[in-house]
Motif scaffolding. Structure first.
Motif, short mmCIF file in Angstrom:
data_model
loop_
_atom_site.label_atom_id
_atom_site.label_comp_id
_atom_site.label_asym_id
_atom_site.label_seq_id
_atom_site.Cartn_x
_atom_site.Cartn_y
_atom_site.Cartn_z
N GLN A 1 29.71 4.88 6.70
CA GLN A 1 28.28 5.16 6.87
C GLN A 1 27.54 4.90 5.58
OE1 GLN A 1 28.29 9.25 8.54
NE2 GLN A 1 26.85 8.41 10.03
N GLN B 1 14.33 3.10 15.13
CA GLN B 1 15.38 3.33 14.15
C GLN B 1 15.49 4.81 13.84
OE1 GLN B 1 14.96 1.32 10.35
NE2 GLN B 1 17.10 1.68 9.84
N GLY C 1 21.76 7.50 11.91
CA GLY C 1 22.97 7.68 12.70
C GLY C 1 23.04 6.80 13.94
N HIS C 2 21.90 6.21 14.29
CA HIS C 2 21.86 5.36 15.50
C HIS C 2 21.52 3.91 15.18
CE1 HIS C 2 22.28 8.58 18.47
NE2 HIS C 2 21.52 9.31 17.67
N GLY C 3 21.07 3.66 14.02
CA GLY C 3 20.68 2.30 13.70
C GLY C 3 19.44 1.89 14.47
N LEU C 4 19.43 0.64 14.90
CA LEU C 4 18.29 0.08 15.64
C LEU C 4 18.67 0.02 17.12
CD1 LEU C 4 17.76 -2.73 13.08
CD2 LEU C 4 15.95 -1.13 13.69
N PHE D 1 22.55 -3.72 17.59
CA PHE D 1 22.86 -3.40 16.21
C PHE D 1 23.80 -2.21 16.10
CE2 PHE D 1 19.87 -5.96 13.71
CZ PHE D 1 19.01 -6.41 14.70
N GLY D 2 24.59 -2.22 15.02
CA GLY D 2 25.36 -1.05 14.67
C GLY D 2 24.47 -0.03 13.98
N ALA D 3 25.08 1.11 13.60
CA ALA D 3 24.32 2.21 13.00
C ALA D 3 23.99 1.96 11.54
CB ALA D 3 25.06 3.52 13.16
N GLY D 4 24.63 0.97 10.93
CA GLY D 4 24.30 0.61 9.56
C GLY D 4 25.21 1.24 8.52
N PHE E 1 23.09 -3.88 8.38
CA PHE E 1 23.36 -3.75 9.81
C PHE E 1 24.16 -4.95 10.30
CE2 PHE E 1 20.84 -0.09 10.81
CZ PHE E 1 19.76 -0.12 9.95
#
Lengths: 114, 112
Positions: free
Chosen positions: B9, A37, A40-43, B102-105, B89
Motif C-alpha cells: 500500500q 477516488q 484504499g479503493h483507488g479509482l 484501476f488498483g488501489a494504488g 496505479f
C-alpha cells in the motif's frame, strides 16, 4: 497536450441536495469517464460515455446519473447527495481500446456532503 | 470483487535505491496494462504501459516486468528520486468495454 477541465474544483453540498459536476475536454475524444477516488479503493468507475448522447454504467453507478450533451461535455449528477458520496471525482477522456489507449484526467473535484 | 491488486500500500525508499511496486490481476483476457502516476492535488497521468505479448517494457528509469502465466506484473523505479514521490496505479483494460480498471494504488515516498 490533451486538456480536460473540471468544475468546480471544490464543492460542499448538503445531504439530499442536488449536485452537478462538470467536465469539458478539447481533445475530440469519443470516450469520457467519471471516476471517484477514495483511500484504499483507488479509482472506481462510475459512468462512461462513447459519444454525444450515450451514457453507460460503470462499476459503481448507484446514486449517480450522467449526461453527455456534446462531444466536449460530460456531467455527473447526484440527484440526492449523501455523505457516502464525499470523495474526489475525476473526469477523463481518451479513446481507450482504440489506437490511443491513454486516459487524460482532469485535476479533480473535491466534493464534501454534509 | 477486486480485479486488480497492488502491493505494498505504501513504500519508502532512499534516494538512489530501486523501488519495486507489485500488481496482480484475475482475468486472463486482460491484455493491456498501463501504470499511472499521481501527484497530490493532480489527476493521474500515464507513466508507462505494456501489452501482454511482451514481458518487459523499459522507459528510462521505469521498467515493467510482466509474467503472463502468474498474472503478475511489477514496476521497477531505479535510481529513485525525491521527485518520484507519488501514488502509482496499476490498471487493466477490459477490452469488451473500452474501460480501465484501476488498483488501489501504492504510495511511494523517496527520502533524500
Amino acid at each position: 497536450e490533451a486538456a480536460v477541465t473540471q468544475s468546480p474544483r471544490n464543492k460542499v453540498a448538503v445531504t439530499g441536495g442536488k449536485v452537478t459536476l462538470s467536465c469539458n475536454q478539447t481533445n475530440n475524444h469519443n470516450n469520457m469517464y467519471w471516476y471517484r477516488q477514495d483511500t484504499g479503493h483507488g479509482l472506481r468507475l462510475i459512468h462512461y460515455s462513447y459519444g454525444a448522447g450515450s451514457t453507460e454504467k460503470g462499476d459503481i453507478p448507484d446514486g449517480y446519473k450522467a449526461s453527455r450533451p456534446s462531444q466536449e461535455n460530460f456531467s455527473l449528477i447526484l440527484e440526492l447527495a449523501t455523505p457516502s458520496q464525499t470523495s474526489v471525482y475525476f473526469c477523463a477522456s481518451g479513446d481507450v481500446g482504440g489506437s490511443a489507449e491513454t486516459l487524460y484526467f482532469g485535476s479533480g473535484t473535491r466534493l464534501t456532503v454534509l | 470483487q477486486q480485479q486488480v491488486r497492488q502491493s505494498p500500500q505504501s513504500l519508502t525508499v532512499w534516494e538512489g535505491e530501486t523501488a519495486i511496486l507489485n500488481c496482480s490481476y484475475e482475468d486472463s483476457t486482460f491484455n493491456y496494462f498501463p501504470w499511472y502516476q499521481q501527484f497530490p492535488g493532480e489527476g493521474p497521468a500515464l507513466l508507462i504501459s505494456i501489452r501482454s505479448v511482451s514481458d518487459k517494457k523499459e522507459d528510462g528509469r521505469f521498467t515493467i516486468f510482466f509474467n503472463k502465466r502468474e498474472k503478475k506484473l511489477s514496476l521497477h523505479i531505479t535510481d529513485s528520486q525525491p521527485g518520484d514521490s507519488a501514488t502509482y496505479f496499476c490498471a487493466v483494460l477490459s477490452g469488451s468495454f473500452n474501460k480501465l480498471t484501476f488498483g488501489a494504488g501504492t504510495r511511494l515516498a523517496v527520502c533524500p
